[in-house]
Design a protein around this motif. Structure first.
Motif, short mmCIF file in Angstrom:
data_model
loop_
_atom_site.label_atom_id
_atom_site.label_comp_id
_atom_site.label_asym_id
_atom_site.label_seq_id
_atom_site.Cartn_x
_atom_site.Cartn_y
_atom_site.Cartn_z
N VAL A 232 -3.91 48.76 61.29
CA VAL A 232 -3.37 48.08 60.04
C VAL A 232 -2.04 48.99 59.51
O VAL A 232 -1.14 48.18 59.08
CB VAL A 232 -4.50 47.91 58.86
N GLU A 233 -2.32 50.28 59.30
CA GLU A 233 -1.27 50.99 59.01
C GLU A 233 -0.11 50.81 59.73
O GLU A 233 1.11 50.90 59.21
CB GLU A 233 -1.69 52.59 58.80
N ARG A 234 0.03 50.85 61.08
CA ARG A 234 1.08 50.49 61.99
C ARG A 234 1.65 49.28 61.74
O ARG A 234 2.96 49.10 61.57
CB ARG A 234 0.62 50.53 63.37
N ALA A 235 0.90 48.15 61.46
CA ALA A 235 1.39 46.87 61.33
C ALA A 235 2.16 46.97 59.60
O ALA A 235 3.22 46.26 59.63
CB ALA A 235 0.21 45.83 61.10
N LEU A 236 1.51 47.45 58.72
CA LEU A 236 1.97 47.39 57.61
C LEU A 236 3.29 48.19 57.12
O LEU A 236 4.26 48.15 56.39
CB LEU A 236 1.03 47.58 56.34
N THR A 237 3.52 49.44 57.96
CA THR A 237 4.50 50.32 57.86
C THR A 237 5.80 49.93 58.74
O THR A 237 6.78 50.52 58.57
CB THR A 237 4.22 51.62 58.16
N ASP A 238 5.80 48.97 59.56
CA ASP A 238 6.72 48.38 60.43
C ASP A 238 7.38 47.22 59.57
O ASP A 238 7.00 46.20 59.60
CB ASP A 238 6.17 48.01 61.91
N GLU A 239 8.36 47.76 59.28
CA GLU A 239 9.31 46.44 58.68
C GLU A 239 10.08 45.32 59.41
O GLU A 239 10.21 44.30 58.89
CB GLU A 239 10.65 47.11 57.79
N ASP A 240 9.94 45.59 60.54
CA ASP A 240 10.19 44.56 61.53
C ASP A 240 9.06 43.38 61.90
O ASP A 240 9.35 42.46 62.44
CB ASP A 240 10.77 44.99 63.13
N LEU A 241 7.72 43.77 61.61
CA LEU A 241 6.68 43.08 61.62
C LEU A 241 6.46 41.91 60.50
O LEU A 241 5.92 42.58 59.44
CB LEU A 241 5.45 43.74 61.90
N GLU A 242 6.54 40.69 60.87
CA GLU A 242 6.47 39.69 59.90
C GLU A 242 5.65 38.63 60.54
O GLU A 242 5.47 38.35 61.59
CB GLU A 242 7.81 39.13 59.60
N GLU A 243 4.76 38.06 59.22
CA GLU A 243 3.79 37.12 59.72
C GLU A 243 4.37 35.91 60.40
O GLU A 243 3.91 35.36 61.43
CB GLU A 243 3.13 36.57 58.49
N GLU A 244 5.78 35.60 60.12
CA GLU A 244 6.33 34.18 60.64
C GLU A 244 7.02 34.27 61.79
O GLU A 244 7.26 33.53 62.47
CB GLU A 244 7.16 33.78 59.59
N ASN A 245 7.00 35.69 62.35
CA ASN A 245 7.56 35.64 63.88
C ASN A 245 6.80 35.43 64.96
O ASN A 245 5.50 35.41 64.72
CB ASN A 245 7.71 37.45 64.00
N ASP A 246 7.11 34.70 65.74
CA ASP A 246 6.54 34.18 66.70
C ASP A 246 6.39 35.01 68.08
O ASP A 246 7.12 34.73 69.13
CB ASP A 246 7.15 32.69 67.15
N TYR A 247 5.50 35.84 68.00
CA TYR A 247 5.41 36.72 69.06
C TYR A 247 4.59 36.03 70.21
O TYR A 247 3.61 35.25 69.98
CB TYR A 247 4.57 38.13 68.63
N GLU A 248 4.84 36.59 71.45
CA GLU A 248 4.28 36.02 72.28
C GLU A 248 2.97 36.61 72.93
O GLU A 248 2.48 37.56 72.19
CB GLU A 248 4.95 36.60 73.94
N VAL A 249 1.94 35.65 73.21
CA VAL A 249 0.59 36.02 73.30
C VAL A 249 0.28 37.24 74.07
O VAL A 249 1.05 37.28 75.36
CB VAL A 249 -0.22 34.72 74.03
N GLY A 250 -0.37 38.11 73.77
CA GLY A 250 -0.61 39.13 74.35
C GLY A 250 0.27 40.41 74.04
O GLY A 250 0.07 41.44 74.82
#
Length: 297
Positions: A232-250
């Motif tokens: 969770v910390e890794r996700a929240l501290t990464d400014e490039d990680l956004e919920e609306e981004n369509d990341y590839e499965v896996g």
């Protein structure tokens, strides 16, 4: 919607395929829809009985007895994004051909949902076939699929043991979670949980994870809670990680997004970032709650 093929295919009853089973230390058991006890150190030994009417299959596919066909099993894992041919055998033009399907899949290639695809594939079309028959090698004459969830409701990662004295980590620590930076990279290759061989309490709990004592459960609960915290910390501290981004499965990005959504379904990522900055103690308590720290087995 029924799929229409550009060539003749035999009816399903030319193949009699039994259920998938897996080999365990206690013998053999039917393969369930979810393997809750699976981890990346587990090699899957899989078995399935099958019987094929090779002669009738060819006749109803418009093929001759000289046509060469194979029975094969392919696999695909959603977390690793890896796939491969697990097993294959040629099928003779016999009225009934019994063939046991047996193979092993190494755990470090797998993760997420495992898909097993059993196919009968044309290898070489013989002369004199019907004009409506399949002509291209690789044409699928019969197929079925089974999906198995390997990770249950928990996110599992590759685990390795190491002596932290030989690594740039505190020698008294129990574990270290390595997470790569590339959000588009495959999650399986981006995360590694290292357990310190020098930490006897943690090592004992990890080794006994299949049948833990009450003390082991407390250690494993702390381990799981800390892994969740770090993700969770890794996700929240990464400014490039956004919920609306369509990341590839896996991918790592898709996994981190999923972890945060599952852990805090009532909060947006932006709201969590604000709380983490303005009220870190409250945010820490919220993490304890969602990880069920020391809440039981």
């Amino acid at each position: 919607m029924t799929r229409v093929f550009p060539f003749l295919r035999p009816p399903d009853d030319v193949v009699t395929a039994g259920p998938w089973s897996r080999l365990t230390p206690d013998g053999s058991e039917l393969l369930p829809d979810t393997l809750v006890d699976w981890d990346y150190s587990t090699t899957l030994s899989l078995h399935r009985p099958a019987s094929v009417d090779g002669l009738r299959l060819r006749q109803l596919s418009g093929l001759t007895e000289d046509s060469e066909v194979d029975l094969s099993v392919q696999w695909y894992a959603t977390s690793s994004l890896l796939r491969g041919l697990a097993w294959r055998t040629p099928l003779p033009a016999d009225d009934g051909f019994d063939v046991p399907i047996d193979f092993q899949l190494p755990g470090d290639d797998l993760g997420g949902t495992l898909e097993l695809i059993t196919n009968i594939i044309l290898r070489t079309p013989g002369p004199g076939r019907s004009r409506a028959a399949a002509s291209r090698p690789g044409s699928v004459l019969w197929s079925d699929r089974q999906r198995v969830l390997l990770e249950g409701d928990n996110t599992l990662f590759p685990i390795a043991t190491a002596d932290f004295h030989d690594l740039p980590y505190p020698t008294g620590a129990g574990w270290y979670l390595h997470i790569d930076e590339d959000l588009d990279g495959a999650a399986l290759g981006s995360i590694l949980l290292l357990v310190n061989e020098r930490h006897e309490v943690v090592m004992r709990a990890v080794e006994a994870a299949g049948s833990p004592t009450e003390a082991d459960r407390r250690v494993l609960s702390a381990l799981r809670a800390d892994v969740l915290r770090m993700l969770v910390e890794r996700a929240l501290t990464d400014e490039d990680l956004e919920e609306e981004n369509d990341y590839e499965v896996g991918s790592l990005g898709a996994l981190l997004t999923k972890v945060v959504r599952n852990a805090f379904p009532a909060f947006s990522m932006e709201a969590l970032r604000r709380e983490r900055q303005s009220a870190p103690a409250l945010f820490g308590s919220r993490l304890q709650e969602t990880s069920q720290l020391l809440a039981g087995p």
